[in-house]
Design a protein around this motif. Sequence first.
Motif, PDB file in Angstrom:
ATOM      1  N   LYS A 189       1.694  45.574  47.563  1.00 38.63           N
ATOM      2  CA  LYS A 189       2.162  46.326  46.414  1.00 38.63           C
ATOM      3  C   LYS A 189       3.642  46.041  46.162  1.00 38.63           C
ATOM      4  O   LYS A 189       4.385  45.681  47.072  1.00 38.63           O
ATOM      5  N   ILE A 190       4.051  46.209  44.924  1.00 35.14           N
ATOM      6  CA  ILE A 190       5.449  46.050  44.533  1.00 35.14           C
ATOM      7  C   ILE A 190       6.113  47.412  44.695  1.00 35.14           C
ATOM      8  O   ILE A 190       5.895  48.317  43.889  1.00 35.14           O
ATOM      9  N   ASP A 191       6.894  47.583  45.738  1.00 32.79           N
ATOM     10  CA  ASP A 191       7.516  48.884  45.984  1.00 32.79           C
ATOM     11  C   ASP A 191       8.464  49.234  44.840  1.00 32.79           C
ATOM     12  O   ASP A 191       9.435  48.520  44.574  1.00 32.79           O
ATOM     13  N   PRO A 192       8.223  50.350  44.165  1.00 31.34           N
ATOM     14  CA  PRO A 192       9.064  50.734  43.021  1.00 31.34           C
ATOM     15  C   PRO A 192      10.374  51.375  43.458  1.00 31.34           C
ATOM     16  O   PRO A 192      10.495  51.889  44.573  1.00 31.34           O
ATOM     17  N   CYS A 193      11.346  51.343  42.559  1.00 32.58           N
ATOM     18  CA  CYS A 193      12.640  51.994  42.792  1.00 32.58           C
ATOM     19  C   CYS A 193      12.574  53.432  42.290  1.00 32.58           C
ATOM     20  O   CYS A 193      13.362  53.875  41.453  1.00 32.58           O
ATOM     21  N   GLY A 194      11.599  54.162  42.775  1.00 34.48           N
ATOM     22  CA  GLY A 194      11.357  55.522  42.341  1.00 34.48           C
ATOM     23  C   GLY A 194       9.927  55.908  42.648  1.00 34.48           C
ATOM     24  O   GLY A 194       9.234  55.232  43.414  1.00 34.48           O
ATOM     25  N   ASN A 195       9.465  56.973  42.028  1.00 33.83           N
ATOM     26  CA  ASN A 195       8.124  57.491  42.295  1.00 33.83           C
ATOM     27  C   ASN A 195       7.335  57.660  41.007  1.00 33.83           C
ATOM     28  O   ASN A 195       7.812  58.277  40.053  1.00 33.83           O
ATOM     29  N   PHE A 196       6.125  57.090  41.010  1.00 37.36           N
ATOM     30  CA  PHE A 196       5.210  57.212  39.873  1.00 37.36           C
ATOM     31  C   PHE A 196       4.240  58.375  40.103  1.00 37.36           C
ATOM     32  O   PHE A 196       3.779  58.599  41.217  1.00 37.36           O
ATOM     33  N   THR A 197       3.908  59.071  39.023  1.00 43.58           N
ATOM     34  CA  THR A 197       2.849  60.073  39.032  1.00 43.58           C
ATOM     35  C   THR A 197       1.955  59.826  37.828  1.00 43.58           C
ATOM     36  O   THR A 197       2.427  59.831  36.688  1.00 43.58           O
ATOM     37  N   PHE A 198       0.673  59.590  38.076  1.00 45.48           N
ATOM     38  CA  PHE A 198      -0.287  59.262  37.015  1.00 45.48           C
ATOM     39  C   PHE A 198      -1.289  60.391  36.852  1.00 45.48           C
ATOM     40  O   PHE A 198      -1.789  60.941  37.827  1.00 45.48           O
ATOM     41  N   THR A 199      -1.607  60.724  35.601  1.00 49.78           N
ATOM     42  CA  THR A 199      -2.661  61.673  35.277  1.00 49.78           C
ATOM     43  C   THR A 199      -3.518  61.083  34.171  1.00 49.78           C
ATOM     44  O   THR A 199      -2.987  60.609  33.160  1.00 49.78           O
ATOM     45  N   GLY A 200      -4.830  61.075  34.362  1.00 52.58           N
ATOM     46  CA  GLY A 200      -5.721  60.520  33.352  1.00 52.58           C
ATOM     47  C   GLY A 200      -6.997  61.329  33.211  1.00 52.58           C
ATOM     48  O   GLY A 200      -7.529  61.838  34.202  1.00 52.58           O
ATOM     49  N   THR A 201      -7.486  61.458  31.977  1.00 51.18           N
ATOM     50  CA  THR A 201      -8.724  62.181  31.687  1.00 51.18           C
ATOM     51  C   THR A 201      -9.596  61.339  30.768  1.00 51.18           C
ATOM     52  O   THR A 201      -9.127  60.840  29.741  1.00 51.18           O
ATOM     53  N   ALA A 202     -10.856  61.178  31.139  1.00 53.22           N
ATOM     54  CA  ALA A 202     -11.776  60.367  30.346  1.00 53.22           C
ATOM     55  C   ALA A 202     -12.134  61.053  29.038  1.00 53.22           C
ATOM     56  O   ALA A 202     -12.282  62.280  28.976  1.00 53.22           O
ATOM     57  N   ASN A 203     -12.292  60.253  27.990  1.00 54.27           N
ATOM     58  CA  ASN A 203     -12.761  60.719  26.679  1.00 54.27           C
ATOM     59  C   ASN A 203     -14.041  59.956  26.349  1.00 54.27           C
ATOM     60  O   ASN A 203     -13.989  58.806  25.907  1.00 54.27           O
ATOM     61  N   ASP A 204     -15.174  60.579  26.585  1.00 51.75           N
ATOM     62  CA  ASP A 204     -16.474  59.941  26.375  1.00 51.75           C
ATOM     63  C   ASP A 204     -17.067  60.476  25.084  1.00 51.75           C
ATOM     64  O   ASP A 204     -17.664  61.547  25.046  1.00 51.75           O
ATOM     65  N   GLY A 205     -16.880  59.726  23.993  1.00 49.15           N
ATOM     66  CA  GLY A 205     -17.321  60.186  22.690  1.00 49.15           C
ATOM     67  C   GLY A 205     -18.547  59.464  22.187  1.00 49.15           C
ATOM     68  O   GLY A 205     -19.021  58.500  22.788  1.00 49.15           O
ATOM     69  N   THR A 206     -19.048  59.918  21.046  1.00 51.08           N
ATOM     70  CA  THR A 206     -20.225  59.284  20.452  1.00 51.08           C
ATOM     71  C   THR A 206     -19.861  58.031  19.661  1.00 51.08           C
ATOM     72  O   THR A 206     -20.704  57.154  19.462  1.00 51.08           O
ATOM     73  N   THR A 207     -18.606  57.951  19.205  1.00 47.69           N
ATOM     74  CA  THR A 207     -18.185  56.784  18.422  1.00 47.69           C
ATOM     75  C   THR A 207     -17.151  55.921  19.138  1.00 47.69           C
ATOM     76  O   THR A 207     -16.960  54.767  18.785  1.00 47.69           O
ATOM     77  N   SER A 208     -16.473  56.491  20.142  1.00 47.97           N
ATOM     78  CA  SER A 208     -15.473  55.721  20.886  1.00 47.97           C
ATOM     79  C   SER A 208     -15.339  56.271  22.297  1.00 47.97           C
ATOM     80  O   SER A 208     -15.713  57.418  22.573  1.00 47.97           O
ATOM     81  N   ASN A 209     -14.791  55.436  23.185  1.00 45.38           N
ATOM     82  CA  ASN A 209     -14.601  55.818  24.579  1.00 45.38           C
ATOM     83  C   ASN A 209     -13.213  55.385  25.031  1.00 45.38           C
ATOM     84  O   ASN A 209     -12.689  54.364  24.579  1.00 45.38           O
ATOM     85  N   GLY A 210     -12.624  56.147  25.941  1.00 47.47           N
ATOM     86  CA  GLY A 210     -11.309  55.788  26.455  1.00 47.47           C
ATOM     87  C   GLY A 210     -10.792  56.875  27.370  1.00 47.47           C
ATOM     88  O   GLY A 210     -11.569  57.651  27.942  1.00 47.47           O
ATOM     89  N   ILE A 211      -9.482  56.945  27.507  1.00 45.09           N
ATOM     90  CA  ILE A 211      -8.882  57.995  28.313  1.00 45.09           C
ATOM     91  C   ILE A 211      -7.589  58.486  27.646  1.00 45.09           C
ATOM     92  O   ILE A 211      -7.011  57.800  26.806  1.00 45.09           O
ATOM     93  N   THR A 212      -7.182  59.684  28.022  1.00 46.78           N
ATOM     94  CA  THR A 212      -5.866  60.204  27.691  1.00 46.78           C
ATOM     95  C   THR A 212      -5.077  60.262  28.988  1.00 46.78           C
ATOM     96  O   THR A 212      -5.594  60.762  29.995  1.00 46.78           O
ATOM     97  N   MET A 213      -3.857  59.717  28.995  1.00 50.98           N
ATOM     98  CA  MET A 213      -3.117  59.628  30.239  1.00 50.98           C
ATOM     99  C   MET A 213      -1.629  59.847  30.026  1.00 50.98           C
ATOM    100  O   MET A 213      -1.126  59.816  28.896  1.00 50.98           O
ATOM    101  N   ASN A 214      -0.936  60.116  31.131  1.00 51.98           N
ATOM    102  CA  ASN A 214       0.519  60.052  31.116  1.00 51.98           C
ATOM    103  C   ASN A 214       0.991  59.514  32.460  1.00 51.98           C
ATOM    104  O   ASN A 214       0.333  59.713  33.492  1.00 51.98           O
ATOM    105  N   LEU A 215       2.109  58.808  32.417  1.00 54.42           N
ATOM    106  CA  LEU A 215       2.689  58.194  33.604  1.00 54.42           C
ATOM    107  C   LEU A 215       4.144  58.607  33.698  1.00 54.42           C
ATOM    108  O   LEU A 215       4.932  58.353  32.785  1.00 54.42           O
ATOM    109  N   ASN A 216       4.469  59.261  34.792  1.00 49.65           N
ATOM    110  CA  ASN A 216       5.814  59.776  35.025  1.00 49.65           C
ATOM    111  C   ASN A 216       6.508  58.896  36.057  1.00 49.65           C
ATOM    112  O   ASN A 216       5.937  58.575  37.096  1.00 49.65           O
ATOM    113  N   PHE A 217       7.758  58.494  35.757  1.00 46.36           N
ATOM    114  CA  PHE A 217       8.529  57.705  36.720  1.00 46.36           C
ATOM    115  C   PHE A 217       9.864  58.383  36.979  1.00 46.36           C
ATOM    116  O   PHE A 217      10.673  58.560  36.059  1.00 46.36           O
ATOM    117  N   ALA A 218      10.073  58.791  38.239  1.00 43.86           N
ATOM    118  CA  ALA A 218      11.332  59.411  38.657  1.00 43.86           C
ATOM    119  C   ALA A 218      12.150  58.358  39.406  1.00 43.86           C
ATOM    120  O   ALA A 218      11.781  57.949  40.506  1.00 43.86           O
TER     121      ALA A 218
END
Length: 238
Positions: free
Chosen positions: A30-59
């Motif tokens: 892994k590439i050790d980052p100069c800080g800390n990442f926090t990831f949150t993701g939620t799936a969006n399973d729809g009838t017409t489209s699929n994907g996720i909603t996410m956010n990525l925090n870097f301290a």
Amino acid sequence: MTNTIFKSIRIVAALALCIAACLKLSSCTKIDPCGNFTFTGTANDGTTSNGITMNLNFAFDPSLCGSSCNTNTICYIQMVRTYSFEDGTYSYISEEHQARSIEYGWYIDRLSGKKWGYYGRNDNNSFAGNLTPGNNSTPSVLFDAPSRSDSMRKIWWQAVSASVSIDGGANACNNNFLGYYYWSWVVDDAGHVTNNDIIDCVAWENLQLTMDNAVTAWNVQAPGLSHNLFPTFTKLMY
């Protein structure tokens, strides 16, 4: 339906295991980052489209990379790709994106026509609501909600989001990559995506070189579209 669910679980589990095994190898660390990442993701399973909603925090914590530098603005450069398990090809959302793609389908993720390659940066240098810039004391946060048509089955959407220090002037951290984070999601052959289909981790070696190539491809395309060039970047962790 049950077979489809089991197939999806097996695919995602296999992909996650491959990534985990890779990170245990000396040739794939892994590439050790100069800080800390926090990831949150939620799936969006729809009838017409699929994907996720996410956010990525870097301290940002420069001491993790043996530095004490300061930064005025931390934002992100993001590259993405969409892979088809069906035929082993990559798909693109526009001709502009395809034209700046590199080997294995990666390209800088910006809306068509945007002048800056930095994620969420407006043409007037401000940032849109999907990017909260950070600095030494405030985390930078990337928000995204990628999706694909439900007709696109058996695909693997992937992203690498790289935190980067910009707008520094005399800032010792200016134009430095500070960390790289990988995240992705899989759509099964029935057109479904669940939270279990989300894979995320600190990025591994060689993805920083792939990002370099994607940045170069942006700069090659930029003059013809009146877009702004990326500067020359260094990497604080090396």
